[in-house]
Design a protein around this motif. Structure first.
Motif, PDB file in Angstrom:
ATOM      1  N   LEU A 125       0.629  -1.205  -0.118  1.00  0.00           N
ATOM      2  CA  LEU A 125       0.005  -0.070   0.064  1.00  0.00           C
ATOM      3  C   LEU A 125       0.900   1.140  -0.033  1.00  0.00           C
ATOM      4  CD1 LEU A 125      -2.856  -0.946   2.432  1.00  0.00           C
ATOM      5  CD2 LEU A 125      -3.167  -0.307   0.044  1.00  0.00           C
ATOM      6  N   GLY A 126       2.135   1.128   0.698  1.00  0.00           N
ATOM      7  CA  GLY A 126       2.948   2.281   0.572  1.00  0.00           C
ATOM      8  C   GLY A 126       3.157   2.961  -0.743  1.00  0.00           C
ATOM      9  N   ASN A 127       3.633   1.672  -1.636  1.00  0.00           N
ATOM     10  CA  ASN A 127       3.801   2.034  -3.173  1.00  0.00           C
ATOM     11  C   ASN A 127       2.580   2.479  -3.804  1.00  0.00           C
ATOM     12  OD1 ASN A 127       5.580  -1.176  -3.406  1.00  0.00           O
ATOM     13  ND2 ASN A 127       6.438   0.943  -3.176  1.00  0.00           N
ATOM     14  N   CYS A 128       1.385   1.814  -3.401  1.00  0.00           N
ATOM     15  CA  CYS A 128       0.122   2.396  -4.004  1.00  0.00           C
ATOM     16  C   CYS A 128       0.095   3.919  -3.758  1.00  0.00           C
ATOM     17  CB  CYS A 128      -1.023   1.441  -3.692  1.00  0.00           C
ATOM     18  SG  CYS A 128      -0.904  -0.235  -4.022  1.00  0.00           S
ATOM     19  N   ARG A 129       0.108   4.309  -2.344  1.00  0.00           N
ATOM     20  CA  ARG A 129       0.227   5.726  -2.253  1.00  0.00           C
ATOM     21  C   ARG A 129       1.019   6.600  -3.190  1.00  0.00           C
ATOM     22  NH1 ARG A 129       1.350   9.729   2.656  1.00  0.00           N
ATOM     23  NH2 ARG A 129      -0.068  11.333   1.986  1.00  0.00           N
ATOM     24  N   THR A 130       2.326   6.196  -3.376  1.00  0.00           N
ATOM     25  CA  THR A 130       3.279   6.931  -4.127  1.00  0.00           C
ATOM     26  C   THR A 130       2.791   6.875  -5.514  1.00  0.00           C
ATOM     27  OG1 THR A 130       4.998   6.444  -2.730  1.00  0.00           O
ATOM     28  CG2 THR A 130       5.569   6.649  -5.119  1.00  0.00           C
ATOM     29  N   TYR A 131       2.205   5.749  -6.098  1.00  0.00           N
ATOM     30  CA  TYR A 131       1.724   5.952  -7.538  1.00  0.00           C
ATOM     31  C   TYR A 131       0.388   6.770  -7.893  1.00  0.00           C
ATOM     32  CZ  TYR A 131       5.767   2.600  -7.600  1.00  0.00           C
ATOM     33  OH  TYR A 131       6.826   1.986  -7.445  1.00  0.00           O
ATOM     34  N   ILE A 132      -0.464   6.534  -6.741  1.00  0.00           N
ATOM     35  CA  ILE A 132      -1.645   7.292  -6.986  1.00  0.00           C
ATOM     36  C   ILE A 132      -1.383   8.917  -6.716  1.00  0.00           C
ATOM     37  CG2 ILE A 132      -3.659   8.081  -5.343  1.00  0.00           C
ATOM     38  CD1 ILE A 132      -4.005   5.203  -4.681  1.00  0.00           C
ATOM     39  N   PHE A 163      16.200  16.739 -16.596  1.00  0.00           N
ATOM     40  CA  PHE A 163      14.769  16.815 -16.682  1.00  0.00           C
ATOM     41  C   PHE A 163      14.092  17.490 -15.593  1.00  0.00           C
ATOM     42  CE2 PHE A 163      16.037  12.980 -15.168  1.00  0.00           C
ATOM     43  CZ  PHE A 163      15.432  12.896 -14.202  1.00  0.00           C
ATOM     44  N   ASP A 164      12.681  17.768 -15.612  1.00  0.00           N
ATOM     45  CA  ASP A 164      12.052  18.478 -14.567  1.00  0.00           C
ATOM     46  C   ASP A 164      11.535  17.909 -13.295  1.00  0.00           C
ATOM     47  OD1 ASP A 164      11.460  20.855 -16.638  1.00  0.00           O
ATOM     48  OD2 ASP A 164      10.287  19.249 -17.772  1.00  0.00           O
ATOM     49  N   ILE A 165      11.235  16.648 -13.430  1.00  0.00           N
ATOM     50  CA  ILE A 165      10.855  16.101 -12.113  1.00  0.00           C
ATOM     51  C   ILE A 165      11.233  14.998 -11.802  1.00  0.00           C
ATOM     52  CG2 ILE A 165       8.748  15.388 -10.411  1.00  0.00           C
ATOM     53  CD1 ILE A 165       7.139  17.724 -12.127  1.00  0.00           C
ATOM     54  N   HIS A 166      11.688  14.485 -10.459  1.00  0.00           N
ATOM     55  CA  HIS A 166      12.087  13.322 -10.155  1.00  0.00           C
ATOM     56  C   HIS A 166      11.319  12.927  -8.938  1.00  0.00           C
ATOM     57  CE1 HIS A 166      13.935   9.443  -9.284  1.00  0.00           C
ATOM     58  NE2 HIS A 166      15.126   9.751 -10.267  1.00  0.00           N
ATOM     59  N   GLY A 167      10.577  11.988  -8.767  1.00  0.00           N
ATOM     60  CA  GLY A 167       9.839  11.519  -7.801  1.00  0.00           C
ATOM     61  C   GLY A 167       9.999   9.998  -7.094  1.00  0.00           C
ATOM     62  N   GLY A 168       9.238   9.804  -6.182  1.00  0.00           N
ATOM     63  CA  GLY A 168       9.265   8.717  -5.239  1.00  0.00           C
ATOM     64  C   GLY A 168       8.909   8.602  -3.725  1.00  0.00           C
ATOM     65  N   GLY A 169       9.034   7.769  -3.311  1.00  0.00           N
ATOM     66  CA  GLY A 169       8.718   7.752  -1.781  1.00  0.00           C
ATOM     67  C   GLY A 169       9.718   8.293  -0.922  1.00  0.00           C
ATOM     68  N   ILE A 170       9.454   8.671   0.235  1.00  0.00           N
ATOM     69  CA  ILE A 170      10.337   9.590   0.796  1.00  0.00           C
ATOM     70  C   ILE A 170      11.686   8.724   1.393  1.00  0.00           C
ATOM     71  CG2 ILE A 170       9.320   9.313   3.002  1.00  0.00           C
ATOM     72  CD1 ILE A 170      11.059  12.642   1.986  1.00  0.00           C
ATOM     73  N   LEU A 178      10.257  15.587  -5.819  1.00  0.00           N
ATOM     74  CA  LEU A 178       9.159  15.371  -5.284  1.00  0.00           C
ATOM     75  C   LEU A 178       9.033  14.072  -4.474  1.00  0.00           C
ATOM     76  CD1 LEU A 178       8.636  17.879  -7.282  1.00  0.00           C
ATOM     77  CD2 LEU A 178       6.358  16.630  -7.464  1.00  0.00           C
ATOM     78  N   HIS A 179       8.670  14.145  -3.095  1.00  0.00           N
ATOM     79  CA  HIS A 179       8.522  12.723  -2.493  1.00  0.00           C
ATOM     80  C   HIS A 179       7.379  12.873  -1.700  1.00  0.00           C
ATOM     81  CE1 HIS A 179      13.001  13.260  -2.942  1.00  0.00           C
ATOM     82  NE2 HIS A 179      12.872  11.844  -3.116  1.00  0.00           N
ATOM     83  N   THR A 180       6.654  11.506  -1.756  1.00  0.00           N
ATOM     84  CA  THR A 180       5.353  10.987  -0.969  1.00  0.00           C
ATOM     85  C   THR A 180       5.827  10.712   0.502  1.00  0.00           C
ATOM     86  OG1 THR A 180       5.550   9.020  -1.889  1.00  0.00           O
ATOM     87  CG2 THR A 180       4.198  10.502  -3.226  1.00  0.00           C
ATOM     88  N   ASN A 181       5.113  10.904   1.508  1.00  0.00           N
ATOM     89  CA  ASN A 181       5.388  10.319   2.713  1.00  0.00           C
ATOM     90  C   ASN A 181       4.865   9.040   2.997  1.00  0.00           C
ATOM     91  OD1 ASN A 181       6.086  10.513   5.387  1.00  0.00           O
ATOM     92  ND2 ASN A 181       5.637  13.022   5.342  1.00  0.00           N
TER      93      ASN A 181
END
Length: 487
Positions: A41-48, A239-246, A273-276
């Motif tokens: 679910l932690g992964n799912c939160r990041t991808y949502i 590039f512009d944005i790199h993201g993932g979990g914190i 950008l990082h999700t918590n």
């Protein structure tokens, strides 16, 4: 209307105006799953969360190239990703399967879960095994710049040498001395020059299942390398944005930056950008604490922590009710509140096309529309947006019940607002099974109730009202007649 979007940049630790390098084109890279087990679910939160970001950037008119990788080799069991056994190979040995059978099974499962959550597919979904050549070439470039060294067929990144001219801890805000003091020495890593050095290429032992030829012998790439090589190939050196979990920021993303700067002289992304994290009743979600559960358990309710199951759209709505940078706490009470909120929003959404137009209006939708954009322009603030959509729902219900008048122009704006923000940006959709005959049946029941009332048969009238209420339908009596709505 022109929009000024501000995003929180982990790199600078502040909100910044989003200004793409090559507008209207936007490059976005998000670290994808390691496909050796079911997506959690932690992964799912990041991808949502990044689905929300992808959808909103697209809505603003940007042409987004969204790259989300699949790690199908090279991710070892240790904290840094380059110690221990390969996660996929280990699972394959235990199951007496080929590693690619494990990869195929869990990649298909990952895509199924993404589809259930209504997460749009990325523009490109590259795999680590499909980019071995690019990874080898990046290792060569780093070695040519003098930031890596070979020991017995393995190649390591020299962090202390790199830090003499660059800031290795630029992403996590920590200096090298602190990092060295807080890094434990791991067994079997004597060949590294420094405690923080990490593997770019690892010599394969004879029993290792997934290995490839290289200039340094047969081996496999380090976990951090794949993202640097693939983001570089598909999005360029910058590039512009790199993201993932914190959880990826302290090591994986820190090492990505070091690799890219060493090879190309540039930090790969302008905005990080990082999700918590997810917690359960205030505790970190983990298997060791016995409080973790998979998406299918959440849907079915087949877990001792859950009182019941919740639909995928309820879960998506629940996750979007918190800002992506906030810790999100799972609990039965919170999930039940989200279930009610989601139904309330979608019930209002279902009514909007049937609203009656008046010659005059008692409500102006333009200010509400501007507040919706203001919420999303403030670092994709979905909880504030949802609060504004509940205000839109209140207006819809009031117009439906005849308590508020709305003219054609404002009604059209209201319809556009709901379609844009509920469907296109939040990515929510109705989960009610399509039944074209349901309105006819309910209208017939309402007619029978009205006849009972006309005959002073109030017992039958009340029985119909209460019965409908128990199965989720509310009757609303007004001067114009009786309307029904889903609760």
């Amino acid at each position: 209307m022109e929009q000024n979007l501000f995003v929180y940049n982990t790199l600078t630790r502040k909100k910044e105006k989003f200004e793409p390098l090559h507008a209207p084109h936007v490059g976005m890279y998000v670290c994808g799953p390691t496909v050796y087990s079911d997506v959690h679910l932690g992964n799912c939160r990041t991808y949502i969360s990044f689905d929300l970001i992808f959808r909103y950037l697209t809505h603003l008119g940007y042409k987004v190239r969204y790259v989300r990788n699949v790690t199908d080799a090279g991710h070892l069991e240790g904290d840094g990703g380059d110690q221990g056994e390969d996660k996929i190979s280990k699972k394959a040995k235990l199951a007496h399967l080929e590693p690619m059978e494990i990869v195929q099974k869990y990649t298909v499962g990952f895509h199924d879960v993404m589809n259930v959550f209504n997460i749009l597919p990325p523009s490109i979904e590259p795999t680590a095994t499909g980019h071995i050549i690019e990874q080898i070439e990046m290792v060569k470039a780093i070695m040519d710049k003098g930031y890596a060294y070979e020991v017995n067929g393995s190649i390591y990144f020299d962090v202390e040498k790199y830090n003499k001219t660059q800031d290795y801890g630029i992403l996590n805000g920590r200096n090298l001395e602190d990092l060295l003091n807080n890094t434990r020495t791991l067994g079997g890593q004597e060949e590294k020059h420094g405690k923080l050095d990490f593997a770019l290429w690892i010599k394969a032992k004879p029993e290792h299942l997934m290995k490839w030829p290289s200039p340094w012998g047969v081996g496999f790439p380090g976990w951090h390398l794949e993202c640097s090589a693939m983001s570089n190939k598909y999005l360029g050196e910058q590039f512009d944005i790199h993201g993932g979990g914190i959880d990826l920021a302290p090591t994986h993303h820190t090492n990505e930056i070091a690799q890219n700067v060493a090879a190309c002289g540039k930090n790969p992304a302008n905005y990080w950008l990082h999700t918590n994290m997810l917690t359960v009743n205030g505790q970190k979600m983990s298997k060791s604490l016995g409080n973790s559960f998979l998406p299918h358990e959440l849907f079915s309710g087949e877990n001792s922590i859950l009182k019941k199951g919740y639909s995928p759209m309820t879960v998506r709505f629940f996750m979007l009710q918190a800002n992506y940078r906030s810790t999100l706490d799972f609990g039965n009470d919170a999930m039940e509140a989200s279930e009610k909120g989601f139904k309330r929003l979608m019930n209002a959404f279902s009514l909007v096309d049937g609203l009656k137009v008046s010659a005059i209006t008692e409500v102006e939708i333009q200010p509400l529309l501007e507040r919706c954009y203001a919420a999303m322009n403030d670092d994709f603030n979905s909880p504030v947006l949802i609060a504004e959509l509940f205000e839109a729902s209140r207006i819809i219900n009031s117009v439906h019940d005849g308590k508020l008048k709305i003219d054609a122009a404002n009604l059209q704006m209201l319809k556009n607002l709901m379609n844009t923000f509920v469907l296109d940006i939040l990515g929510l959709k109705s989960e009610q099974a399509a039944n074209d005959d349901l309105p006819k049946v309910l209208n017939l029941v309402v007619t029978l109730r009205n006849e009972a009332k006309a005959n002073h048969d109030y017992a039958t009238s009340d029985k119909i009202r209460n019965g409908l209420q128990q199965i989720g339908f509310q009757l609303n009596d007004s001067k114009e007649g009786t309307n029904w709505s889903k609760i």
